[in-house]
Structures are given as C-alpha cells and as structure tokens.
Design an enzyme around this catalytic site. Structure first.
Site, PDB file in Angstrom:
ATOM      1  N   GLY A 182       0.849  -1.202   0.000  1.00 57.68           N
ATOM      2  CA  GLY A 182       0.000   0.000   0.000  1.00 57.68           C
ATOM      3  C   GLY A 182       0.881   1.246   0.000  1.00 57.68           C
ATOM      4  O   GLY A 182       1.851   1.326   0.747  1.00 57.68           O
ATOM      5  N   ARG A 209       1.059  -4.992  -5.291  1.00 51.47           N
ATOM      6  CA  ARG A 209       1.121  -6.166  -4.409  1.00 51.47           C
ATOM      7  C   ARG A 209       1.409  -7.323  -5.372  1.00 51.47           C
ATOM      8  O   ARG A 209       0.703  -7.490  -6.358  1.00 51.47           O
ATOM      9  CB  ARG A 209      -0.199  -6.350  -3.674  1.00 51.47           C
ATOM     10  CG  ARG A 209      -0.571  -5.141  -2.800  1.00 51.47           C
ATOM     11  CD  ARG A 209      -1.671  -5.493  -1.826  1.00 51.47           C
ATOM     12  NE  ARG A 209      -2.264  -4.317  -1.209  1.00 51.47           N
ATOM     13  CZ  ARG A 209      -1.794  -3.713  -0.126  1.00 51.47           C
ATOM     14  NH1 ARG A 209      -0.708  -4.165   0.462  1.00 51.47           N
ATOM     15  NH2 ARG A 209      -2.409  -2.657   0.379  1.00 51.47           N
ATOM     16  N   PHE A 210       2.454  -8.078  -5.075  1.00 51.27           N
ATOM     17  CA  PHE A 210       2.928  -9.058  -6.065  1.00 51.27           C
ATOM     18  C   PHE A 210       3.282 -10.368  -5.367  1.00 51.27           C
ATOM     19  O   PHE A 210       4.468 -10.678  -5.170  1.00 51.27           O
ATOM     20  CB  PHE A 210       4.136  -8.448  -6.787  1.00 51.27           C
ATOM     21  CG  PHE A 210       4.615  -9.223  -7.979  1.00 51.27           C
ATOM     22  CD1 PHE A 210       3.762  -9.583  -9.010  1.00 51.27           C
ATOM     23  CD2 PHE A 210       5.964  -9.580  -8.080  1.00 51.27           C
ATOM     24  CE1 PHE A 210       4.217 -10.288 -10.116  1.00 51.27           C
ATOM     25  CE2 PHE A 210       6.434 -10.288  -9.186  1.00 51.27           C
ATOM     26  CZ  PHE A 210       5.554 -10.647 -10.200  1.00 51.27           C
ATOM     27  N   ASP A 215       5.517  -5.206   5.817  1.00 50.61           N
ATOM     28  CA  ASP A 215       6.218  -6.462   6.129  1.00 50.61           C
ATOM     29  C   ASP A 215       6.350  -7.407   4.937  1.00 50.61           C
ATOM     30  O   ASP A 215       7.366  -8.085   4.788  1.00 50.61           O
ATOM     31  CB  ASP A 215       5.640  -7.158   7.372  1.00 50.61           C
ATOM     32  CG  ASP A 215       4.144  -7.332   7.306  1.00 50.61           C
ATOM     33  OD1 ASP A 215       3.550  -6.994   6.261  1.00 50.61           O
ATOM     34  OD2 ASP A 215       3.561  -7.819   8.289  1.00 50.61           O
ATOM     35  N   SER A 247       6.845  -6.516   1.908  1.00 58.54           N
ATOM     36  CA  SER A 247       7.958  -5.967   1.128  1.00 58.54           C
ATOM     37  C   SER A 247       9.287  -6.331   1.785  1.00 58.54           C
ATOM     38  O   SER A 247      10.294  -6.567   1.100  1.00 58.54           O
ATOM     39  CB  SER A 247       7.845  -4.445   1.058  1.00 58.54           C
ATOM     40  OG  SER A 247       6.513  -4.060   0.848  1.00 58.54           O
ATOM     41  N   THR A 254       4.413   2.352   5.539  1.00 56.10           N
ATOM     42  CA  THR A 254       3.018   1.914   5.607  1.00 56.10           C
ATOM     43  C   THR A 254       2.265   2.811   6.571  1.00 56.10           C
ATOM     44  O   THR A 254       2.808   3.164   7.624  1.00 56.10           O
ATOM     45  CB  THR A 254       2.888   0.445   6.064  1.00 56.10           C
ATOM     46  OG1 THR A 254       1.516   0.199   6.431  1.00 56.10           O
ATOM     47  CG2 THR A 254       3.758   0.106   7.260  1.00 56.10           C
ATOM     48  N   ASP A 282      -0.035   1.857   8.373  1.00 54.48           N
ATOM     49  CA  ASP A 282      -0.541   1.031   9.472  1.00 54.48           C
ATOM     50  C   ASP A 282       0.329   1.071  10.733  1.00 54.48           C
ATOM     51  O   ASP A 282      -0.118   0.686  11.806  1.00 54.48           O
ATOM     52  CB  ASP A 282      -0.669  -0.431   9.020  1.00 54.48           C
ATOM     53  CG  ASP A 282      -1.583  -0.582   7.820  1.00 54.48           C
ATOM     54  OD1 ASP A 282      -2.472   0.265   7.648  1.00 54.48           O
ATOM     55  OD2 ASP A 282      -1.404  -1.546   7.051  1.00 54.48           O
ATOM     56  N   ASP A 288       2.651  -0.918  11.462  1.00 51.73           N
ATOM     57  CA  ASP A 288       2.760  -2.281  11.999  1.00 51.73           C
ATOM     58  C   ASP A 288       4.131  -2.928  11.761  1.00 51.73           C
ATOM     59  O   ASP A 288       4.252  -4.146  11.718  1.00 51.73           O
ATOM     60  CB  ASP A 288       1.634  -3.172  11.451  1.00 51.73           C
ATOM     61  CG  ASP A 288       1.628  -3.248   9.933  1.00 51.73           C
ATOM     62  OD1 ASP A 288       2.415  -2.525   9.286  1.00 51.73           O
ATOM     63  OD2 ASP A 288       0.832  -4.024   9.389  1.00 51.73           O
ATOM     64  N   ARG A 334     -26.178  12.559  17.675  1.00 48.09           N
ATOM     65  CA  ARG A 334     -26.012  11.218  17.102  1.00 48.09           C
ATOM     66  C   ARG A 334     -24.795  10.500  17.660  1.00 48.09           C
ATOM     67  O   ARG A 334     -23.858  11.125  18.173  1.00 48.09           O
ATOM     68  CB  ARG A 334     -25.795  11.322  15.583  1.00 48.09           C
ATOM     69  CG  ARG A 334     -27.069  11.526  14.822  1.00 48.09           C
ATOM     70  CD  ARG A 334     -26.767  11.629  13.336  1.00 48.09           C
ATOM     71  NE  ARG A 334     -28.023  11.730  12.611  1.00 48.09           N
ATOM     72  CZ  ARG A 334     -28.119  11.986  11.313  1.00 48.09           C
ATOM     73  NH1 ARG A 334     -27.020  12.166  10.602  1.00 48.09           N
ATOM     74  NH2 ARG A 334     -29.283  12.045  10.726  1.00 48.09           N
ATOM     75  N   ARG A 376      -5.081  -2.321   8.809  1.00 47.76           N
ATOM     76  CA  ARG A 376      -5.032  -3.760   8.589  1.00 47.76           C
ATOM     77  C   ARG A 376      -5.411  -4.441   9.894  1.00 47.76           C
ATOM     78  O   ARG A 376      -6.513  -4.240  10.360  1.00 47.76           O
ATOM     79  CB  ARG A 376      -3.653  -4.180   8.063  1.00 47.76           C
ATOM     80  CG  ARG A 376      -3.768  -5.259   7.047  1.00 47.76           C
ATOM     81  CD  ARG A 376      -2.584  -5.390   6.121  1.00 47.76           C
ATOM     82  NE  ARG A 376      -1.309  -5.178   6.738  1.00 47.76           N
ATOM     83  CZ  ARG A 376      -0.250  -5.946   6.535  1.00 47.76           C
ATOM     84  NH1 ARG A 376      -0.358  -7.002   5.762  1.00 47.76           N
ATOM     85  NH2 ARG A 376       0.904  -5.670   7.073  1.00 47.76           N
ATOM     86  N   GLY A 405     -10.726  12.288  21.447  1.00 47.41           N
ATOM     87  CA  GLY A 405     -11.615  12.133  22.609  1.00 47.41           C
ATOM     88  C   GLY A 405     -12.781  11.196  22.345  1.00 47.41           C
ATOM     89  O   GLY A 405     -13.882  11.391  22.887  1.00 47.41           O
TER      90      GLY A 405
HETATM   91  O1  F6P Z   1      -1.483  -1.486   4.405  1.00 42.99           O
HETATM   92  C1  F6P Z   1      -2.100  -0.277   4.087  1.00 42.99           C
HETATM   93  C2  F6P Z   1      -3.570  -0.464   3.905  1.00 42.99           C
HETATM   94  O2  F6P Z   1      -4.132   0.774   3.564  1.00 42.99           O
HETATM   95  C3  F6P Z   1      -4.309  -1.092   5.082  1.00 42.99           C
HETATM   96  O3  F6P Z   1      -4.572  -0.164   6.097  1.00 42.99           O
HETATM   97  C4  F6P Z   1      -5.531  -1.631   4.408  1.00 42.99           C
HETATM   98  O4  F6P Z   1      -6.081  -2.718   5.113  1.00 42.99           O
HETATM   99  C5  F6P Z   1      -5.016  -2.082   3.068  1.00 42.99           C
HETATM  100  O5  F6P Z   1      -3.820  -1.355   2.839  1.00 42.99           O
HETATM  101  C6  F6P Z   1      -5.962  -1.848   1.936  1.00 42.99           C
HETATM  102  O6  F6P Z   1      -5.370  -2.320   0.780  1.00 42.99           O
HETATM  103  P1  F6P Z   1      -5.969  -2.165  -0.678  1.00 42.99           P
HETATM  104  O7  F6P Z   1      -5.923  -0.713  -1.029  1.00 42.99           O
HETATM  105  O8  F6P Z   1      -5.098  -3.007  -1.525  1.00 42.99           O
HETATM  106  O9  F6P Z   1      -7.391  -2.652  -0.580  1.00 42.99           O
END
Ligand code: F6P
Length: 324
Positions: free
Chosen positions: A12, A73-74, A104, A106, A126, A128, A130, A163, A172, A186
């Site tokens: 991503g 993504r490959f 990860d 990559s 990324t 994320d 992570d 609401r 992810r 908050g």
């Molecule tokens: O890893 C980045 C990310 O944006 C995640 O937060 C998300 O789950 C995923 O990629 C979405 O991937 P795609 O755009 O391939 O659906």
C-alpha cells in the site's frame, strides 16, 4: 563499494514515500552513486521496469503524496524463479543494491533478494505502523492527521444531530491508527483487535452517554477487519437506544495527501541512512526510528519484533472520555 543502487516502493502506498525516494537519490548522488527507479514495485522489478533517475527532477516530490514510482502487491515474488528473473534485471544493468520502501510483505521480498546476492535495505513505509522495529513508519503521521481532521468534522455533525457515529479506520490488523486517533479526538469508545467489543457493550455505552448523561454525541472509533458491517451495527444500536446512529468508513482517503512535516523529516533521515548503510557494505538490514534515534538491524530480526500493545491505553482513554 557499490556504484549503482535502485529504489522501489511496494505494498500500500504511504505519504512520505516520495520524500524518502528523493532523500535516497540526493544522498546517493552526494556519495557519488548512480540511482535507478524501479517502477511498479516487485512486479516492475521482475519485468525490468528500471530507469536511471535524475538528481534534479527529484526535488519536486518532497511534498507529494502517494508514490510517483508506483506500487504493487505481487505475491508471485514468493516463486524462486520470479526472484531470479528480478535479480537478473538488476545485474544486467550493473545494479548491486536495492532499497525497498514498504510494509512487512515488502521486507520479506527484500530478505529473499538478500539471500540470493542482491544487497538490500528496507525502510518502513506503511500507514498502518505495523513494523515493530520502528516506533513510527513512513505514512503513519499523515494518515493520523487525515483521520483526526475527519473525526473532528464527524463530531461537528454528530453533535448537531445528537447522534452516535461509528468511524472505521484503516490499519489492517494493527490498532495504532485507531488508538492514536481515538485518544487525539476524545472518542468515547476506542476499539482495536485487542479489545473487541460486542454490540451489546456498544449499546450500553451509547445508552449511558446519551440517555443518562445527556451528552450531545458519541464517537466510536474502530480498527477495520473487526466488524463485517458497521452500518448494520449502527442500525442495531439505534433501534435499542433510540439514539440516531450512523456508520462512517473513512477508506482510502487515509492513504493520500501531502506528507506532514514529521513525515518528511522521518522519511528524509531514513532515506539518507539507507545510503550510509550501503556505503558501509551492509545488506539485509531494516531501518527504524526508535526512541528518537535511527537504528538498523537484520530484516529477519526486525520482522520478529512483537507488535505494540494498546489494550490498557485504549481501555483507559475510552473510560476517561466517557466521563461527563
Ligand atoms: O497497508 C495499508 C492499507 O491501507 C491497510 O490499512 C488496508 O487494510 C489495506 O492497505 C488496503 O489495501 P488495498 O488498497 O489493496 O485494498
């Protein structure tokens, strides 16, 4: 010492990838190395989509979102024959080293190339956050800003209509974006995979906040992949509490936009560090930013690091934010 280095972005895209590429190119040229851009991630590498880069044109990318060398993504890269093909594309051009910016998956690709003789260095890229070998990943700060400014706007409309709004954010399976955004806005309930709540638990919070405490709004922030459909949960909450409730999935807006100053700073110092490591003949290393310092360690070790835990923090701040 190596003479030619290539750069690729994978997985991503993340804001700050472009400023990292710029920093790598500038730092490499400063050290007298030639740089090449791989267009389209590992797929582009395998297909030989590799172009020599200019040191001058690159400056314009310092503040642009996305990745101008594209990403992919490959999963096919797991095949050894595909990797040999990728290696040959580099060797044919006399390129000895590759800097990979990604998550990860990559990192695994870079480790595999390292084992077949290509010098590799990884930068954590990324939204994320992570990659546990770095306190922060490239893209996280900008995505967080986008989420926080979106939730602030969502709060305005939630208040105006009394609401509850459930906001689903990316990450992810990591709760970093939800936890940081929930604390920064908050939110009355912050949910990550560590503290998943049942719909009944959400109903209890919404009922108490709105019907007993008479608050004007409730924001629930949840990490993606925890609930199948937040809109049906919103309907259930509304029918049980009589509080108008909506779901809002922020989606890919979180991945775009101008990188923040911190993002540009982080990606620039990391990009420069990658070149310094290659000049020291290092390979198979991942770069991180830990306790305000640049660090590097073998990719495999970086991938083994335990993920950040958020349970206590998000539980505590949800409770504090529920106080009247
Ligand atoms: O890893 C980045 C990310 O944006 C995640 O937060 C998300 O789950 C995923 O990629 C979405 O991937 P795609 O755009 O391939 O659906």
């Amino acid at each position: 010492m190596i003479k030619k280095v290539a750069i690729l972005t994978s997985g991503g895209d993340a804001p700050g990838m472009n400023s990292a590429i710029r920093a790598i190119v500038k730092s490499a040229h400063w050290k007298g190395l030639e740089t090449f851009l791989v267009y389209g991630g590992y797929k582009g590498l395998t297909e030989g989509n590799i172009v020599k880069s200019s040191n001058i044109e690159i400056d314009r990318y310092i503040n642009q979102g996305g990745t101008f060398i594209y990403s992919s993504r490959f999963p096919e890269f797991i095949d050894p024959e595909v990797r040999e093909k990728a290696k040959k594309q580099l060797i044919d051009k006399g390129i000895e080293a590759l800097i990979v910016i990604g998550g990860d998956g990559s990192y695994h690709g870079a480790q595999l190339l390292h084992t077949i003789g290509i010098k590799t260095i990884c930068l954590p890229g990324t939204i994320d956050n992570d990659i546990s070998s770095s306190d922060y990943t490239i893209g996280f700060f900008t995505a967080l800003e986008t989420i926080v400014s979106s939730v602030d706007k969502i709060r305005d409309t939630a208040r105006s209509h009394h609401r509850c709004i459930i906001v689903e954010v990316m990450g992810r399976y990591a709760g970093d974006l939800a936890a940081h955004a929930g604390i920064a806005t908050g939110a009355e309930l912050i949910i990550t995979s560590e503290n998943k709540k049942t719909v009944d638990e959400m109903i209890e919070v919404v009922d108490y906040q709105m019907n007993k405490l008479k608050k004007d709004s409730v924001i629930i922030i949840t990490t993606e992949h925890i609930y199948d459909d937040i809109n049906s949960i919103a309907k259930e909450i509304e029918s049980k509490t009589k509080v108008e409730t909506r779901g809002s999935v922020l989606g890919h807006i979180q991945r775009g936009g101008t990188p923040t100053s911190m993002e540009r700073y982080l990606s620039t110092i990391m990009g420069n560090f990658a070149i310094e490591l290659l000049c020291e003949d290092k390979s198979g290393f991942a770069i991180g930013f830990v306790k305000n310092e640049l660090v590097s360690e073998p990719i495999l070790k970086a991938l083994e690091k335990p993920k950040q835990k958020y349970f206590d923090t998000v539980e505590k701040f949800s409770k504090i934010n529920q106080e009247n």
